[in-house]
Design an enzyme around this catalytic site. Structure first.
Site, short mmCIF file in Angstrom:
data_model
loop_
_atom_site.label_atom_id
_atom_site.label_comp_id
_atom_site.label_asym_id
_atom_site.label_seq_id
_atom_site.Cartn_x
_atom_site.Cartn_y
_atom_site.Cartn_z
N GLY A 9 0.82 -1.22 0.00
CA GLY A 9 0.00 0.00 0.00
C GLY A 9 0.85 1.25 0.00
O GLY A 9 0.60 2.20 0.76
N ALA A 10 1.85 1.27 -0.92
CA ALA A 10 2.78 2.42 -0.94
C ALA A 10 2.36 3.48 -1.95
O ALA A 10 3.11 4.42 -2.21
CB ALA A 10 4.19 1.91 -1.27
N TYR A 148 -14.80 -2.81 10.23
CA TYR A 148 -13.45 -2.22 10.25
C TYR A 148 -12.80 -2.50 11.61
O TYR A 148 -11.64 -2.94 11.68
CB TYR A 148 -13.48 -0.72 9.96
CG TYR A 148 -12.09 -0.11 9.96
CD1 TYR A 148 -11.19 -0.42 8.94
CD2 TYR A 148 -11.67 0.73 10.99
CE1 TYR A 148 -9.89 0.11 8.95
CE2 TYR A 148 -10.38 1.26 11.00
CZ TYR A 148 -9.50 0.96 9.98
OH TYR A 148 -8.22 1.47 9.98
N PRO A 178 -2.42 3.94 14.79
CA PRO A 178 -2.78 5.36 14.77
C PRO A 178 -4.25 5.63 15.05
O PRO A 178 -5.11 4.78 14.82
CB PRO A 178 -2.44 5.81 13.34
CG PRO A 178 -1.74 4.66 12.68
CD PRO A 178 -2.16 3.43 13.44
N GLY A 179 -4.49 6.87 15.49
CA GLY A 179 -5.83 7.45 15.48
C GLY A 179 -6.03 8.14 14.14
O GLY A 179 -5.79 7.55 13.08
N THR A 183 -5.20 11.13 5.20
CA THR A 183 -4.67 10.48 3.99
C THR A 183 -5.87 10.34 3.05
O THR A 183 -6.85 11.06 3.20
CB THR A 183 -4.13 9.07 4.35
OG1 THR A 183 -5.22 8.31 4.89
CG2 THR A 183 -3.00 9.12 5.37
N PHE A 185 -7.68 7.84 3.34
CA PHE A 185 -8.45 6.87 4.12
C PHE A 185 -9.95 7.21 4.18
O PHE A 185 -10.80 6.36 3.90
CB PHE A 185 -7.85 6.81 5.54
CG PHE A 185 -8.56 5.90 6.49
CD1 PHE A 185 -8.28 4.54 6.52
CD2 PHE A 185 -9.50 6.40 7.39
CE1 PHE A 185 -8.93 3.70 7.42
CE2 PHE A 185 -10.15 5.58 8.28
CZ PHE A 185 -9.87 4.22 8.30
#
Ligand code: NDP
Ligand code: 8X3
Length: 247
Positions: A9-10, A148, A178-179, A183, A185
């Protein structure tokens, strides 16, 4: 010989920032994702800065393709299992089963398929480091996020068991949780609705992909006897899945 880092996932967000950061730290990068053009841009950017980058374009949900693409790699010193997504934000009675499949197949099964090919190479080499991207959703479960959260709870459990399984082989396993990180996302979660995605970060200075890459780079360079098992990172304005202070 340069150390090799494989990052899934780069093409975006945390994975892209991690690839750039680890290249600066001297790693030869193997960057993966489904978007070939994005991978090519990343490769050029790393090489223009004097780094080394190979790209492999595949979907982590496709087990045979994962095996085909990753089996020929001789050595991986650092694996960053980052590819993942949230799809949809719905009560369980209204959720899309396609979204559920995408999350479970990518976040859980994809991570497993990649790890199944790369971890034996590390075991043979007698060293290696696997960094899994978990989430605060790996220990907190919130309304509308059942699948999720379940997928990231699975990543949390897998990370703990993998650490135990690989202990005697000299392989470190770190989970980065992370919280809120801005991105692609949220855009992916809301199926391309940019306005709704922007609302997630309203009144907050979120973390960035670079912030998470900083943590990954730090965990990766620790001495051999020292490991970060689990690192939780949030914006200063967030105290957990249920507490965000918006200005
Ligand atoms: P982005 O959407 O920006 O990046 C996700 C990356 O995953 C992309 O490079 C995408 O590449 C890749 N990916 C998604 N599905 C697949 C697939 N089936 N096969 C291969 N690659 C895939 O999101 P983030 O950078 O924020 O997310 C990275 C990780 O961090 C995820 O695991 C996420 O759950 C986790 N995380 C994110 C948080 C956040 O707030 N942003 C917080 C906590 C954890 P492509 O589309 O090209 O395949
Ligand atoms: C992403 C963070 O809070 O949207 O993993 O689940 S959250």
């Amino acid at each position: 010989m340069k150390k090799q880092a494989l990052i899934t996932g780069a093409t975006s967000g945390i994975g892209r920032a991690t690839a750039l950061r680890l290249a600066r730290e001297g790693y030869a990068i193997i960057a993966t994702g489904r978007r070939a053009e994005r991978l090519e841009e990343l490769r050029k950017e790393i090489e223009a800065a004097g780094g080394e980058c190979r790209t492999l374009c595949f979907d982590v949900r496709d087990r045979l393709r994962v095996e085909e693409m990753l089996s020929p790699i001789e050595r991986v010193d650092l694996l960053v299992n980052n590819a993942g997504l949230a799809a949809g934000l719905e009560h369980i009675d209204r959720g899309s089963t396609e979204d559920w499949d995408a999350m479970i197949d990518t976040n859980v099964k994809g991570l497993l398929y990649v790890t199944r090919v790369i971890s034996p190479k590390m075991v043979s080499a007698g060293h290696g480091h696997i960094i899994n991207l978990g989430s605060i959703a790996g220990t907190e479960a919130y309304e509308n996020g059942a699948v999720y959260c379940a997928s990231k709870h699975a990543v949390h459990a897998l990370s703990q068991s993998m650490r135990a399984d690989l202990l005697s082989s000299g392989i470190k396993v770190t989970e980065i949780r992370p919280g809120m990180v801005e991105t692609e996302f949220s855009e992916v979660r809301f199926h391309g609705d940019k306005t709704r995605a922007a609302g997630v970060y309203r009144g907050v200075e979120p973390l960035t992909g670079d912030d998470i890459a900083e943590a990954i780079a730090w965990a990766a360079q620790l001495p051999a006897h020292m490991n970060v098992n689990d690192m939780v990172l949030m914006p200063a304005q967030q105290a957990g899945a249920f507490y965000t202070y918006r200005k």
